[in-house]
Design a protein around this motif. Structure first.
Motif, PDB file in Angstrom:
ATOM      1  N   THR A  95     -19.246   6.007 -42.641  1.00 11.14           N
ATOM      2  CA  THR A  95     -17.865   7.042 -43.833  1.00 11.14           C
ATOM      3  C   THR A  95     -18.469   7.952 -43.474  1.00 11.14           C
ATOM      4  O   THR A  95     -17.870   9.728 -43.341  1.00 11.14           O
ATOM      5  CB  THR A  95     -17.951   6.340 -44.666  1.00 11.14           C
ATOM      6  OG1 THR A  95     -17.561   5.062 -44.929  1.00 11.14           O
ATOM      7  CG2 THR A  95     -16.760   7.082 -45.777  1.00 11.14           C
ATOM      8  N   TRP A 145     -12.196   1.243 -50.573  1.00  6.48           N
ATOM      9  CA  TRP A 145     -13.200   1.970 -49.241  1.00  6.48           C
ATOM     10  C   TRP A 145     -14.539   0.641 -49.011  1.00  6.48           C
ATOM     11  O   TRP A 145     -15.023  -0.085 -48.541  1.00  6.48           O
ATOM     12  CB  TRP A 145     -12.537   3.021 -48.635  1.00  6.48           C
ATOM     13  CG  TRP A 145     -13.584   3.220 -47.351  1.00  6.48           C
ATOM     14  CD1 TRP A 145     -14.649   3.451 -47.505  1.00  6.48           C
ATOM     15  CD2 TRP A 145     -12.593   3.083 -46.413  1.00  6.48           C
ATOM     16  NE1 TRP A 145     -14.634   3.929 -45.996  1.00  6.48           N
ATOM     17  CE2 TRP A 145     -14.289   3.429 -45.465  1.00  6.48           C
ATOM     18  CE3 TRP A 145     -11.750   3.083 -45.976  1.00  6.48           C
ATOM     19  CZ2 TRP A 145     -13.714   3.964 -43.982  1.00  6.48           C
ATOM     20  CZ3 TRP A 145     -11.104   3.694 -44.394  1.00  6.48           C
ATOM     21  CH2 TRP A 145     -12.143   3.572 -44.010  1.00  6.48           C
ATOM     22  N   GLY A 255     -14.617  10.679 -46.702  1.00 10.33           N
ATOM     23  CA  GLY A 255     -16.314  11.523 -46.447  1.00 10.33           C
ATOM     24  C   GLY A 255     -17.534  12.410 -46.940  1.00 10.33           C
ATOM     25  O   GLY A 255     -18.301  11.748 -47.217  1.00 10.33           O
ATOM     26  N   ASN A 258     -18.056  10.566 -50.183  1.00 19.60           N
ATOM     27  CA  ASN A 258     -19.189   9.072 -50.146  1.00 19.60           C
ATOM     28  C   ASN A 258     -19.920  10.210 -49.420  1.00 19.60           C
ATOM     29  O   ASN A 258     -21.765   9.475 -50.154  1.00 19.60           O
ATOM     30  CB  ASN A 258     -18.612   8.523 -48.408  1.00 19.60           C
ATOM     31  CG  ASN A 258     -19.659   7.891 -47.487  1.00 19.60           C
ATOM     32  OD1 ASN A 258     -19.723   6.958 -48.007  1.00 19.60           O
ATOM     33  ND2 ASN A 258     -20.306   7.970 -46.430  1.00 19.60           N
ATOM     34  N   ASN A 298     -11.795   3.754 -38.225  1.00 17.65           N
ATOM     35  CA  ASN A 298     -10.399   4.488 -39.814  1.00 17.65           C
ATOM     36  C   ASN A 298      -9.692   4.922 -39.041  1.00 17.65           C
ATOM     37  O   ASN A 298      -8.290   5.051 -40.241  1.00 17.65           O
ATOM     38  CB  ASN A 298     -12.292   4.920 -40.496  1.00 17.65           C
ATOM     39  CG  ASN A 298     -13.258   3.969 -40.725  1.00 17.65           C
ATOM     40  OD1 ASN A 298     -12.630   2.512 -40.861  1.00 17.65           O
ATOM     41  ND2 ASN A 298     -14.286   4.359 -40.745  1.00 17.65           N
TER      42      ASN A 298
END
Length: 370
Positions: A95, A145, A255, A258, A298
């Protein structure tokens, strides 16, 4: 008397010439207006064809990227499970690659002559107009996700890639059903039939492999499509028809969150030896390949959902099903059976029924299924 006030006599040649010139200008404007309407009509008629072509590109792109990223992820987990078996770390790692999306978009726009500030201003509405709204949106989608991807990666440690992808493909029915209520999709009988065909195809292919896996693997494989279906439909429902810049910005924000948030449980699982990770045993080459392929996968998912429809992405994953099994046949000495051939036929027929442009067929309009 000024020059602007001079008028020609009503019946003079000058007046007649002026009248003719004015009529000619009106005539030209009228013909130009008609031409623009014709061009607009042709453009509108060409939209379904362009959308079909784009759907095909996204579908096969999703299928190829999904197959390749799954193979790389599975390879990373089986190199040496005693020294490296960290699905949550892989989720975090894969990710993080999404952070590059918006910077790449800014560079692309800069080459085209668009200033970064203009690109940012055009993309910011995707975050909801405020910092609190933006954090809330990104947090929601990061949760969905993470649930979808972690359960899928974790399932690969218990079941084969073919079994995991077969069960994952069931999200097509969940996407279609959720889209009926949340996205206001029109009920189209052939698409309902396509859902049953897809499920039937998945069952047949699964029977070919005679799923011999622990209940944990089956449960994790089932949770993944549930999270994935909710993510896809909610993405379309909340973000709507997002532009390329908006999708890129949202993926970068996903991102970045994450990078901070998912690092905590990833570190926790490694420190308490729930997951195994020894630096010298990490297959970095495989992980980089999985990260790049995951980034492509993605991006196609998020952009495809925003530009097209969540169901198109699900069909792309369905197309990857028989392809995954073909790879097993070619490289793992697996013989094709009646179950595999029948299941593949059902999946591809489902694929055709879902993306078929019913609006272009007159009989479909008459029957009310367009």
């Amino acid at each position: 008397m000024g020059v602007g006030n001079i008028k020609a006599p009503p019946n003079s040649p000058v007046a007649e010439a002026g009248a003719l010139l004015e009529m000619g200008m009106k005539s030209d404007n009228y013909s130009l207006h008609v031409k623009s309407k014709d061009e607009k009509k042709e453009e509108e008629e060409g939209l379904p064809r362009r959308k079909l072509l784009l759907s095909l590109i996204v579908i096969f792109g999703v299928a190829i990227a999904w197959i390749a990223s799954t193979r790389f992820s599975k390879a990373a987990l089986i190199v040496d499970p005693r020294k490296f078996n960290a699905p949550y770390f892989m989720l975090w790692w894969n990710t993080n690659w999404m952070i590059t999306c918006f910077p790449v978009f800014l560079l692309y726009n800069r080459i085209r002559g668009t200033k970064p500030k203009e690109s940012l201003d055009e993309s910011l509405p995707v975050l909801g107009g405020s910092l609190q709204s933006g954090i809330g949106r990104v947090a929601l989608f990061l949760f969905l996700w993470s649930g979808a991807n972690y359960s899928y990666l974790k399932a690969l440690a218990y079941v084969s890639a073919s079994v995991a992808t077969s069960i994952q493909a069931c999200n097509v029915s969940l996407v279609w059903l959720m889209a009926l209520f949340l996205l206001g999709d029109r009920f189209v009988p052939p698409k309902l039939f396509a859902v049953f065909l897809a499920i039937g195809g998945v069952v047949l292919i699964s029977l070919d492999k005679e799923i011999r896996a622990s209940w944990v693997g089956i449960l994790l494989s089932t949770l993944s499509p549930i999270f994935a279906a909710v993510y896809k439909v909610m993405f379309k429902w909340i973000l709507g028809d997002a532009t390329l810049g908006q999708v890129s910005l949202f993926m970068t924000c996903l991102g970045l969150m994450n990078l901070v948030v998912n690092a905590i449980p990833a570190l926790f699982l490694i420190v308490f030896e729930v997951e195994q990770l020894q630096i010298e045993a990490v297959p970095w080459v495989v992980l980089v390949g999985a990260g790049l392929l995951g980034l492509l996968f993605n991006f196609l998912i998020n952009f495809g959902i925003a530009l097209l429809h969540p169901l198109v992405i699900s069909v792309g994953m369905l197309v990857g099903l028989p392809c995954n099994t073909v790879i097993d046949i070619l490289f793992s000495s697996v013989s094709p059976t009646t179950f595999f051939i029948s299941g593949s036929a059902c999946v591809f027929l489902s694929f055709i029924l879902v993306i078929f442009p019913y609006s272009l067929v007159p009989i479909c309009k008459k029957l009310g299924i367009a």
